[in-house]
Scaffold this motif. Structure first.
Motif, short mmCIF file in Angstrom:
data_model
loop_
_atom_site.label_atom_id
_atom_site.label_comp_id
_atom_site.label_asym_id
_atom_site.label_seq_id
_atom_site.Cartn_x
_atom_site.Cartn_y
_atom_site.Cartn_z
N ALA B 41 0.98 -1.44 0.08
CA ALA B 41 -0.13 0.12 -0.18
C ALA B 41 0.83 1.26 0.04
O ALA B 41 2.01 1.07 0.23
CB ALA B 41 -1.01 0.10 1.16
N ARG B 82 -15.66 -1.10 1.53
CA ARG B 82 -14.88 -0.35 2.06
C ARG B 82 -14.53 -0.49 3.47
O ARG B 82 -13.29 -0.12 4.10
CB ARG B 82 -15.68 1.29 2.11
CG ARG B 82 -15.18 1.98 0.83
CD ARG B 82 -15.64 3.27 0.58
NE ARG B 82 -16.09 3.52 -0.61
CZ ARG B 82 -17.28 3.44 -1.15
NH1 ARG B 82 -18.43 3.56 -0.08
NH2 ARG B 82 -17.78 3.41 -2.34
N THR B 85 -11.12 -4.93 6.04
CA THR B 85 -9.68 -4.70 6.39
C THR B 85 -9.09 -5.02 5.00
O THR B 85 -9.61 -6.03 4.21
CB THR B 85 -8.98 -5.26 7.41
OG1 THR B 85 -9.11 -6.59 7.37
CG2 THR B 85 -9.72 -4.68 8.90
N ASP B 86 -7.88 -4.63 4.69
CA ASP B 86 -6.85 -5.24 3.54
C ASP B 86 -6.94 -6.87 3.85
O ASP B 86 -7.20 -7.40 2.91
CB ASP B 86 -5.53 -4.46 3.59
CG ASP B 86 -5.82 -3.38 3.15
OD1 ASP B 86 -6.82 -2.79 2.51
OD2 ASP B 86 -4.61 -2.41 3.17
N ARG B 121 -8.98 -0.14 -3.24
CA ARG B 121 -9.09 1.18 -2.36
C ARG B 121 -9.09 2.22 -2.92
O ARG B 121 -9.44 3.15 -2.41
CB ARG B 121 -7.87 0.96 -1.36
CG ARG B 121 -7.68 -0.12 -0.42
CD ARG B 121 -8.83 -0.09 0.51
NE ARG B 121 -8.68 -1.07 1.74
CZ ARG B 121 -9.89 -1.79 2.05
NH1 ARG B 121 -11.11 -1.30 1.50
NH2 ARG B 121 -9.51 -2.74 3.05
N SER B 122 -8.46 2.29 -4.08
CA SER B 122 -8.23 3.67 -4.92
C SER B 122 -9.85 4.09 -5.58
O SER B 122 -9.74 5.14 -6.15
CB SER B 122 -7.25 3.57 -5.89
OG SER B 122 -7.81 2.85 -7.01
#
Lengths: 299, 124
Positions: B41, B82, B85-86, B121-122
């Motif tokens: 990240a 969203r 968690t990753d 995430r982007s």
């Protein structure tokens, strides 16, 4: 007992060393295996068309080229169904369609585990002239391939085949083991065989560039496969065993190329033969064919 | 007391059904996986690579804009994604949900799963 010719053993050891010393920094995703199955299934709705060819010159027979055309469809995320159409051409003899195979692979467990089982069920209707060597079982030996086409084509084999596929993805390595049992539906014993393989991409992370000839598009591995006798003679006497480095190259536009030399490890095996595979994947084929989304479909 | 019994059963069943309906994939993620962070990240090139991988592997089902097909293949631009968690996402990509048509992506190298997650995430 396996009688290993020493020069072949040395060559195999060299290839193994070469393979282990390749600079694996990381990958392409489809396994380049020709004989071994991993637990990868076709994505649901996708159709992959692949041709696998085997080219060889048996010690006492004529050179030949065999071609298997495979249509692989992802019926569900846990079920892949495949149709193979097989043919061969033997130098100085003839070109033949040798039959078809219909196979199904099921993942009984819906999640990912350290070892993932897949059940494989196949029905095949092929003649004894088939030379694709897509599996080696029982007491399959090189001399089976010397029988002239005119004689071998008359012998039809209706066979059922079961495989237990076990496969793991660990630290970007795939490790797969297949246990094969095949039964001619006539009066014949169950024949057994094995195939094991490992593969690793040459580069793990994507570079983020559109590239064709870069390390992340290549995957290299090693397969070993052979016969384990049958219920009438459960021994390794007169069985064939092969060691085969494999390399796969992911091309643009959903195409894939793979290559593998197979090296015979016993006296009953062919010395060597070569395989080339070419695959093209059509994604979401059922939506494209039906021209609409399958409403409310439960996968 | 006896009269209240059917009402209690009804309440318990409704509550159970409510829990089942609101349960998400992330509830079953093992604590160790849940706590993992994306080691790639923060680097802009990670999401760029992720976008390429998304196009290659995910777009056919989740659509180019990641809004899904409005039917069985869900949008990935939801509060649920969203809120994960990753580590939750990496675990889910590895697992897939074969029963409901989401393939397992354990065959991708781990770094590529992280790249895809950075791309998710982007998304706006």
């Amino acid at each position: 007992m396996l009688l290993l010719a020493s020069h072949r053993l040395r060559l195999a050891a060299f290839l193994l060393l070469l393979f282990v010393s390749l600079p694996f920094r990381g990958t392409a995703q489809d396994k380049p295996y020709f004989v071994t199955y991993s637990h990868d299934l076709e994505e649901p709705g996708n159709l992959e068309v692949e041709t696998k060819s085997a080219i060889a010159r048996p010690e006492h027979g004529h050179h030949f080229g065999a071609l298997a055309t495979e249509l692989e469809y992802g019926a569900r995320a846990w079920w892949t169904t495949e149709l193979y159409l097989d043919g061969q051409t033997t130098g100085g003899q003839s070109t033949l369609f040798t039959g078809f195979r219909w196979e199904n692979r099921f993942r009984p467990l819906m999640h990912e585990y350290a070892v993932n089982p897949v059940l494989y069920v196949e029905f095949e209707n092929i003649s004894a002239a088939d030379k694709n060597v897509l599996e080696v079982v029982g007491h399959d030996v090189e001399s089976d391939l010397d029988v002239p086409n005119a004689v071998a084509r008359a012998e039809h084999q209706h066979e059922g085949e079961l495989k237990l596929i076990l496969s793991s993805n660990v630290h970007d390595w795939n490790i797969s083991e297949n246990f094969i049992s095949e039964k001619n539906l006539g009066h014949a014993p169950w024949e057994f065989g094995y195939a094991v393989a490992v593969a690793h991409p040459l580069r793990a992370a994507s570079s983020g560039r559109e590239c064709t000839l870069c390390a992340e598009k290549f995957i290299a591995g090693l397969e070993a496969y052979g016969g384990l006798g049958d219920t009438w003679d459960l021994s390794l006497r007169q069985t064939s065993h092969y060691l085969a480095p494999v390399v796969g190259w992911q091309l643009p536009a959903h195409m894939r190329l793979s290559f593998s030399p197979s090296l015979g490890m016993t006296r009953s095996s062919m010395d060597q033969f070569y395989r080339v595979g070419f695959a093209y994947e059509f994604s979401d084929i059922d939506n494209k064919l039906l021209g609409h989304k399958r409403k409310g479909k439960v996968w | 007391m006896v009269k209240r019994f059917p009402a209690a059963v009804f309440l318990a069943l409704s509550f159970g059904a409510f829990l089942a309906a609101t349960a998400s994939h992330w509830d079953t993620v093992p604590a160790r996986d849940h706590a993992r962070t994306n080691p790639l990240a923060g680097k802009p090139e990670t999401a760029v690579a992720g976008a390429l991988l998304y196009r290659e592997h995910c777009q056919q089902c989740h659509a180019a804009d990641a809004q899904g097909d409005g039917q069985k293949k869900p949008s990935l631009r939801t509060a649920s994604v969203r809120g994960a968690t990753d580590g939750d996402l990496e675990w889910f990509l590895r697992q897939g949900d074969l029963k409901h048509g989401m393939p397992s992506w354990s065959n991708l190298p781990q770094a590529q799963r992280w790249q895809i997650i950075a791309y998710l995430r982007s998304l706006p």
